[in-house]
Design an enzyme around this catalytic site. Structure first.
Site, PDB file in Angstrom:
ATOM      1  N   HIS A 130       0.855  -1.230  -0.124  1.00  0.00           N
ATOM      2  CA  HIS A 130       0.091   0.024  -0.003  1.00  0.00           C
ATOM      3  C   HIS A 130       1.028   1.346  -0.002  1.00  0.00           C
ATOM      4  CE1 HIS A 130      -3.618  -2.166   0.471  1.00  0.00           C
ATOM      5  NE2 HIS A 130      -3.358  -2.670   1.661  1.00  0.00           N
ATOM      6  N   ASP A 167      -2.506 -10.808  -2.586  1.00  0.00           N
ATOM      7  CA  ASP A 167      -3.158  -9.851  -1.387  1.00  0.00           C
ATOM      8  C   ASP A 167      -4.629  -9.786  -1.376  1.00  0.00           C
ATOM      9  OD1 ASP A 167      -2.095  -8.813   1.556  1.00  0.00           O
ATOM     10  OD2 ASP A 167      -3.685  -7.702   0.709  1.00  0.00           O
ATOM     11  N   HIS A 169      -6.264  -7.243  -0.480  1.00  0.00           N
ATOM     12  CA  HIS A 169      -6.438  -5.775  -0.940  1.00  0.00           C
ATOM     13  C   HIS A 169      -5.688  -5.444  -2.016  1.00  0.00           C
ATOM     14  CE1 HIS A 169      -6.407  -6.295   3.663  1.00  0.00           C
ATOM     15  NE2 HIS A 169      -7.480  -5.559   3.458  1.00  0.00           N
ATOM     16  N   ASP A 248      -4.484 -12.908   3.228  1.00  0.00           N
ATOM     17  CA  ASP A 248      -5.478 -12.455   3.855  1.00  0.00           C
ATOM     18  C   ASP A 248      -6.811 -12.552   3.235  1.00  0.00           C
ATOM     19  OD1 ASP A 248      -4.564 -10.603   2.177  1.00  0.00           O
ATOM     20  OD2 ASP A 248      -4.452  -8.726   3.593  1.00  0.00           O
TER      21      ASP A 248
HETATM   22 ZN    ZN Z   1      -4.059  -7.375   2.656  1.00  0.00          ZN
END
Ligand code: ZN
Length: 312
Positions: A130, A167, A169, A248
């Site tokens: 991120h 991931d 996200h 995740d």
């Molecule tokens: Zn994540």
């Protein structure tokens, strides 16, 4: 040839406070599960060197590097954290841990390109995907995988690399850093709508972003990967493959609502291995991103490592 496993105690000293899901216990869970599965004996354990600030500057602004460094070092000798945003904090050890995490990704890239090892997994925290060129966010301080990819391009002279991000996200930082760079292909899937609330409109034409709805399972992901990632990866012909390995999307992980299991991480890693074997002499550097259910994280990393080490 072996698979390198990068780890360092400093990465367990970065702590964003009691109850924060991105906790030092994550790395311990991975190490414990590697031992329990008995594959630890088959890996080449390597310590993480410290990245230099000049390495970080290949990707990140001077102001961002100073922000992390100054707030972390200001806490030397003190307990507690300084919040950089509502999710992301530094403590006294965060600067050192972030330099180790980035340093591992760079050293792994060097080792794989030198032919010392077949591939490498970096059990790093803080995670990175991120973090944008200008700001830490979403538990991430510096973008480890972006630093490694740019190191491969600029220090080693590679012409084409791929970044695979599984991931749950969206790796918004990685996408921003490499948007419109034709040397880099980024492929990802991510739960949508979900944090960080972007990715559905790719920033550049060098990104294959696949938003998937909550409760999607491995069958959905495998079909999308087969139809969208693999043709793009094979067309790009990467000379090295970097992996933002977040776990995740596991169905036991409460951070998100997807339904992957260890067998899906095995399958995903096999696809990545096949692309790397076809185009990149097998060269893969994988860096830990998310994964917050400690048991599922440990088991999923073992599934990933078994394929990397060609044990499964
Ligand atoms: Zn994540």
């Amino acid at each position: 040839m072996t698979t390198a496993f990068y780890t360092h105690h400093d990465c367990k000293l970065h702590d964003m406070g009691a109850g924060h899901p991105e906790s030092p216990a994550r790395l311990q869970a991975i190490e414990d599960q590697l031992i329990a599965s008995r594959i630890d004996q088959l890996l080449d354990y390597r310590g993480m060197p410290l990245a230099q600030e000049s390495d970080l500057a290949r990707v990140h602004s001077a102001a961002m590097i100073a922000l992390v460094k100054e707030h972390s070092l200001a806490l030397a000798g003190k307990a507690g954290c300084y919040p950089l945003d509502p999710d992301t904090s530094v403590n006294a050890y965060s600067w050192q841990a972030a330099l180790r995490a980035a340093g591992a990704a760079l050293a792994a890239t060097d080792a794989v390109l030198a032919g010392e090892v077949s591939n490498a997994f970096c059990a790093v925290r803080p995670p990175g995907h991120h973090a944008t060129s200008r700001t830490p966010m979403g538990f991430c301080l510096f973008n480890n995988i972006a630093l490694a990819a740019r190191h491969a391009l600029e220090a080693h002279g590679l012409e084409r690399v791929a970044i695979v991000d599984f991931d749950v996200h969206h790796g918004n930082g990685t996408e921003e850093i490499f948007a419109h760079d034709p040397r880099v292909l980024m492929v990802s899937f991510f739960q949508h709508p979900f944090y960080p609330h972007c990715g559905t409109e790719p920033e550049g034409d060098n990104t294959v972003n696949i938003p998937v709805p909550a409760y999607s399972d491995g069958a959905v992901v495998r079909k999308l990967v087969t139809e969208q990632w693999l043709p793009a990866l094979n067309a790009h012909r990467p000379q090295m493959v970097f992996v933002s390995a977040g776990f995740d999307a596991h169905r036991e992980d409460d951070m998100a609502q997807m339904g992957l299991v260890e067998a899906d991480y095995t399958w995903l890693t096999r696809q990545i291995m096949a692309v790397a074997a076809e185009h990149a002499e097998g060269r893969i550097v994988s860096c830990l991103e998310g994964g917050y259910n400690l048991s599922a994280l440990g088991r999923s990393v073992v599934a990933h490592m078994k394929v990397l080490a060609e044990l499964e």
